[in-house]
Motif scaffolding. Structure first.
Motif, PDB file in Angstrom:
ATOM      1  N   GLU A   7      -3.115   5.811  -6.309  1.00  0.00           N
ATOM      2  CA  GLU A   7      -3.947   6.252  -5.867  1.00  0.00           C
ATOM      3  C   GLU A   7      -4.395   7.614  -5.354  1.00  0.00           C
ATOM      4  OE1 GLU A   7      -3.846   2.516  -6.465  1.00  0.00           O
ATOM      5  OE2 GLU A   7      -4.858   2.533  -8.765  1.00  0.00           O
ATOM      6  N   ASN A   8      -3.740   7.008  -4.074  1.00  0.00           N
ATOM      7  CA  ASN A   8      -3.359   8.456  -2.912  1.00  0.00           C
ATOM      8  C   ASN A   8      -1.883   8.835  -2.152  1.00  0.00           C
ATOM      9  OD1 ASN A   8      -2.374   5.953  -1.829  1.00  0.00           O
ATOM     10  ND2 ASN A   8      -3.201   5.784   0.429  1.00  0.00           N
ATOM     11  N   PHE A   9      -1.483   8.886  -3.582  1.00  0.00           N
ATOM     12  CA  PHE A   9       0.073   9.191  -3.127  1.00  0.00           C
ATOM     13  C   PHE A   9       0.006  10.731  -3.741  1.00  0.00           C
ATOM     14  CE2 PHE A   9       4.723  10.308  -4.106  1.00  0.00           C
ATOM     15  CZ  PHE A   9       5.525  10.197  -3.740  1.00  0.00           C
ATOM     16  N   GLU A  10      -0.381  11.345  -4.158  1.00  0.00           N
ATOM     17  CA  GLU A  10      -0.828  13.055  -4.566  1.00  0.00           C
ATOM     18  C   GLU A  10      -1.503  12.858  -3.490  1.00  0.00           C
ATOM     19  OE1 GLU A  10      -1.837  15.947  -8.050  1.00  0.00           O
ATOM     20  OE2 GLU A  10      -2.251  13.984  -8.212  1.00  0.00           O
ATOM     21  N   LYS A  11      -2.138  12.694  -2.794  1.00  0.00           N
ATOM     22  CA  LYS A  11      -2.891  14.008  -2.261  1.00  0.00           C
ATOM     23  C   LYS A  11      -2.966  13.326  -0.455  1.00  0.00           C
ATOM     24  CE  LYS A  11      -7.509  12.603   0.938  1.00  0.00           C
ATOM     25  NZ  LYS A  11      -8.098  12.396   1.708  1.00  0.00           N
ATOM     26  N   GLU A  12      -1.787  12.198  -0.490  1.00  0.00           N
ATOM     27  CA  GLU A  12      -1.591  12.434   0.918  1.00  0.00           C
ATOM     28  C   GLU A  12       0.288  12.179   1.032  1.00  0.00           C
ATOM     29  OE1 GLU A  12      -3.334  11.400   3.205  1.00  0.00           O
ATOM     30  OE2 GLU A  12      -4.713  10.370   2.368  1.00  0.00           O
ATOM     31  N   VAL A  13       0.825  12.936   0.304  1.00  0.00           N
ATOM     32  CA  VAL A  13       2.281  13.235   0.107  1.00  0.00           C
ATOM     33  C   VAL A  13       2.032  14.425  -0.674  1.00  0.00           C
ATOM     34  CG1 VAL A  13       3.849  13.043  -0.334  1.00  0.00           C
ATOM     35  CG2 VAL A  13       3.069  11.328   0.397  1.00  0.00           C
ATOM     36  N   LEU A  14       2.095  14.768  -2.041  1.00  0.00           N
ATOM     37  CA  LEU A  14       2.254  15.656  -2.219  1.00  0.00           C
ATOM     38  C   LEU A  14       1.734  16.594  -2.532  1.00  0.00           C
ATOM     39  CD1 LEU A  14       3.264  14.485  -6.186  1.00  0.00           C
ATOM     40  CD2 LEU A  14       4.434  14.271  -4.075  1.00  0.00           C
ATOM     41  N   LYS A  15       0.233  16.892  -1.745  1.00  0.00           N
ATOM     42  CA  LYS A  15      -0.864  17.882  -1.211  1.00  0.00           C
ATOM     43  C   LYS A  15      -1.160  17.828  -0.319  1.00  0.00           C
ATOM     44  CE  LYS A  15      -3.718  17.818  -6.094  1.00  0.00           C
ATOM     45  NZ  LYS A  15      -3.751  17.487  -6.727  1.00  0.00           N
ATOM     46  N   ALA A  16      -0.281  17.081   0.851  1.00  0.00           N
ATOM     47  CA  ALA A  16      -0.256  16.883   2.266  1.00  0.00           C
ATOM     48  C   ALA A  16       0.051  18.897   2.867  1.00  0.00           C
ATOM     49  CB  ALA A  16       0.141  15.780   2.884  1.00  0.00           C
ATOM     50  N   ASP A  17       0.204  18.568   4.037  1.00  0.00           N
ATOM     51  CA  ASP A  17       0.459  20.065   5.357  1.00  0.00           C
ATOM     52  C   ASP A  17       1.372  19.302   5.841  1.00  0.00           C
ATOM     53  OD1 ASP A  17      -0.654  22.066   3.743  1.00  0.00           O
ATOM     54  OD2 ASP A  17      -3.326  21.553   4.790  1.00  0.00           O
ATOM     55  N   GLY A  18       2.597  19.691   5.678  1.00  0.00           N
ATOM     56  CA  GLY A  18       3.116  19.633   6.947  1.00  0.00           C
ATOM     57  C   GLY A  18       4.864  19.253   6.203  1.00  0.00           C
ATOM     58  N   LEU A  19       5.586  17.951   7.460  1.00  0.00           N
ATOM     59  CA  LEU A  19       6.156  17.200   7.130  1.00  0.00           C
ATOM     60  C   LEU A  19       6.235  15.746   6.481  1.00  0.00           C
ATOM     61  CD1 LEU A  19       9.341  16.707   6.723  1.00  0.00           C
ATOM     62  CD2 LEU A  19       9.140  16.431   9.238  1.00  0.00           C
ATOM     63  N   VAL A  20       5.928  14.952   5.841  1.00  0.00           N
ATOM     64  CA  VAL A  20       5.759  13.735   5.136  1.00  0.00           C
ATOM     65  C   VAL A  20       6.635  13.173   5.256  1.00  0.00           C
ATOM     66  CG1 VAL A  20       3.799  11.577   4.123  1.00  0.00           C
ATOM     67  CG2 VAL A  20       3.990  14.776   4.135  1.00  0.00           C
ATOM     68  N   LEU A  21       6.872  11.963   5.796  1.00  0.00           N
ATOM     69  CA  LEU A  21       7.937  10.818   5.918  1.00  0.00           C
ATOM     70  C   LEU A  21       7.385   9.576   4.944  1.00  0.00           C
ATOM     71  CD1 LEU A  21      10.371   9.017   8.737  1.00  0.00           C
ATOM     72  CD2 LEU A  21       8.467   8.197   7.363  1.00  0.00           C
ATOM     73  N   VAL A  22       8.371   8.570   4.277  1.00  0.00           N
ATOM     74  CA  VAL A  22       7.692   8.061   3.226  1.00  0.00           C
ATOM     75  C   VAL A  22       8.552   7.023   2.951  1.00  0.00           C
ATOM     76  CG1 VAL A  22       6.920   7.040   0.602  1.00  0.00           C
ATOM     77  CG2 VAL A  22       5.807   9.543   1.838  1.00  0.00           C
ATOM     78  N   ASP A  23       8.443   5.063   3.342  1.00  0.00           N
ATOM     79  CA  ASP A  23       9.202   4.614   3.800  1.00  0.00           C
ATOM     80  C   ASP A  23       8.775   4.083   2.290  1.00  0.00           C
ATOM     81  OD1 ASP A  23      10.863   2.221   4.231  1.00  0.00           O
ATOM     82  OD2 ASP A  23       9.709   1.585   6.306  1.00  0.00           O
ATOM     83  N   PHE A  24      10.248   3.531   1.847  1.00  0.00           N
ATOM     84  CA  PHE A  24       9.241   3.024   0.302  1.00  0.00           C
ATOM     85  C   PHE A  24      10.638   2.002   1.001  1.00  0.00           C
ATOM     86  CE2 PHE A  24       9.694   7.268  -0.782  1.00  0.00           C
ATOM     87  CZ  PHE A  24       8.450   6.601  -2.226  1.00  0.00           C
ATOM     88  N   TRP A  25       9.546   0.630   0.963  1.00  0.00           N
ATOM     89  CA  TRP A  25      10.441  -0.809   0.502  1.00  0.00           C
ATOM     90  C   TRP A  25       8.960  -1.919  -0.432  1.00  0.00           C
ATOM     91  CZ3 TRP A  25       7.380  -4.866   2.353  1.00  0.00           C
ATOM     92  CH2 TRP A  25       5.390  -4.631   2.832  1.00  0.00           C
ATOM     93  N   SER A  26       9.529  -3.373  -0.189  1.00  0.00           N
ATOM     94  CA  SER A  26       9.650  -4.000  -0.684  1.00  0.00           C
ATOM     95  C   SER A  26      10.094  -5.644  -0.077  1.00  0.00           C
ATOM     96  CB  SER A  26      10.556  -4.422  -2.219  1.00  0.00           C
ATOM     97  OG  SER A  26      10.384  -5.483  -2.139  1.00  0.00           O
ATOM     98  N   GLU A  27       8.804  -6.485   0.166  1.00  0.00           N
ATOM     99  CA  GLU A  27       8.996  -7.680   0.930  1.00  0.00           C
ATOM    100  C   GLU A  27      10.667  -8.476   0.135  1.00  0.00           C
ATOM    101  OE1 GLU A  27       7.539  -9.808   3.350  1.00  0.00           O
ATOM    102  OE2 GLU A  27       6.137  -8.688   2.376  1.00  0.00           O
ATOM    103  N   LYS A  28      10.624  -8.226  -0.826  1.00  0.00           N
ATOM    104  CA  LYS A  28      12.064  -9.106  -1.428  1.00  0.00           C
ATOM    105  C   LYS A  28      13.571  -8.170  -0.122  1.00  0.00           C
ATOM    106  CE  LYS A  28       9.903 -10.293  -5.479  1.00  0.00           C
ATOM    107  NZ  LYS A  28       9.793  -9.795  -7.306  1.00  0.00           N
ATOM    108  N   CYS A  29      13.500  -7.177  -0.328  1.00  0.00           N
ATOM    109  CA  CYS A  29      13.832  -6.384   0.443  1.00  0.00           C
ATOM    110  C   CYS A  29      14.208  -6.878   2.584  1.00  0.00           C
ATOM    111  CB  CYS A  29      14.155  -5.095   0.712  1.00  0.00           C
ATOM    112  SG  CYS A  29      15.065  -4.135   1.243  1.00  0.00           S
ATOM    113  N   GLU A  30      15.119  -7.618   2.711  1.00  0.00           N
ATOM    114  CA  GLU A  30      15.537  -7.802   4.086  1.00  0.00           C
ATOM    115  C   GLU A  30      16.119  -7.106   4.711  1.00  0.00           C
ATOM    116  OE1 GLU A  30      14.722 -11.358   5.045  1.00  0.00           O
ATOM    117  OE2 GLU A  30      14.111 -11.388   2.907  1.00  0.00           O
ATOM    118  N   SER A  31      16.321  -5.535   4.444  1.00  0.00           N
ATOM    119  CA  SER A  31      16.980  -4.656   4.802  1.00  0.00           C
ATOM    120  C   SER A  31      15.893  -3.523   5.668  1.00  0.00           C
ATOM    121  CB  SER A  31      17.855  -3.910   4.059  1.00  0.00           C
ATOM    122  OG  SER A  31      19.026  -4.627   4.079  1.00  0.00           O
ATOM    123  N   CYS A  32      14.536  -3.587   3.997  1.00  0.00           N
ATOM    124  CA  CYS A  32      13.769  -3.163   4.894  1.00  0.00           C
ATOM    125  C   CYS A  32      13.202  -3.984   5.639  1.00  0.00           C
ATOM    126  CB  CYS A  32      12.424  -2.754   2.851  1.00  0.00           C
ATOM    127  SG  CYS A  32      13.488  -2.051   1.623  1.00  0.00           S
TER     128      CYS A  32
END
Length: 104
Positions: A7-32
């Motif tokens: 619901e908020n990805f487009e607004k907060e990332v794709l339409k954001a000004d400046g540099l945006v870092l997105v951490d993609f993770w999962s509860e099952k991912c121990e490295s994450c």
């Protein structure tokens, strides 16, 4: 860290000004889960340089796939709605910090 959803990805990332870092993770991912506290520290340290966000791929699989996230953990850097850099699988907090400062 801003929690992203489909619901908020487009607004907060794709339409954001400046540099945006997105951490993609999962509860099952121990490295994450091992990397996450360090990314949160970087978010506090560099909040003036970039917007830090996280996206749990559970429940957002289509969104992750649309961003070409194939493995976890993945950190994508966006500027003007475009992916400008990617770190994936064997990531250290130092890798994230170095890439962030390169792109800032």
């Amino acid at each position: 860290m801003l929690v992203l959803t489909k619901e908020n990805f487009e607004k907060e990332v794709l339409k954001a000004d400046g540099l945006v870092l997105v951490d993609f993770w999962s509860e099952k991912c121990e490295s994450c889960k091992a990397l996450m506290p360090r990314v949160h520290e970087l978010a506090e340290k560099y909040k003036e340089i970039a917007k830090f966000c996280s996206l749990d791929t559970n429940g957002n699989k289509r969104l992750a796939m649309s961003q070409k996230v194939l493995g976890l953990p993945t950190i994508l850097f966006y500027r003007n709605g475009e992916i400008i850099a990617e770190l994936t699988t064997e990531i250290s907090a130092e890798d994230v910090e170095i890439k962030l400062l390169e792109l800032a």
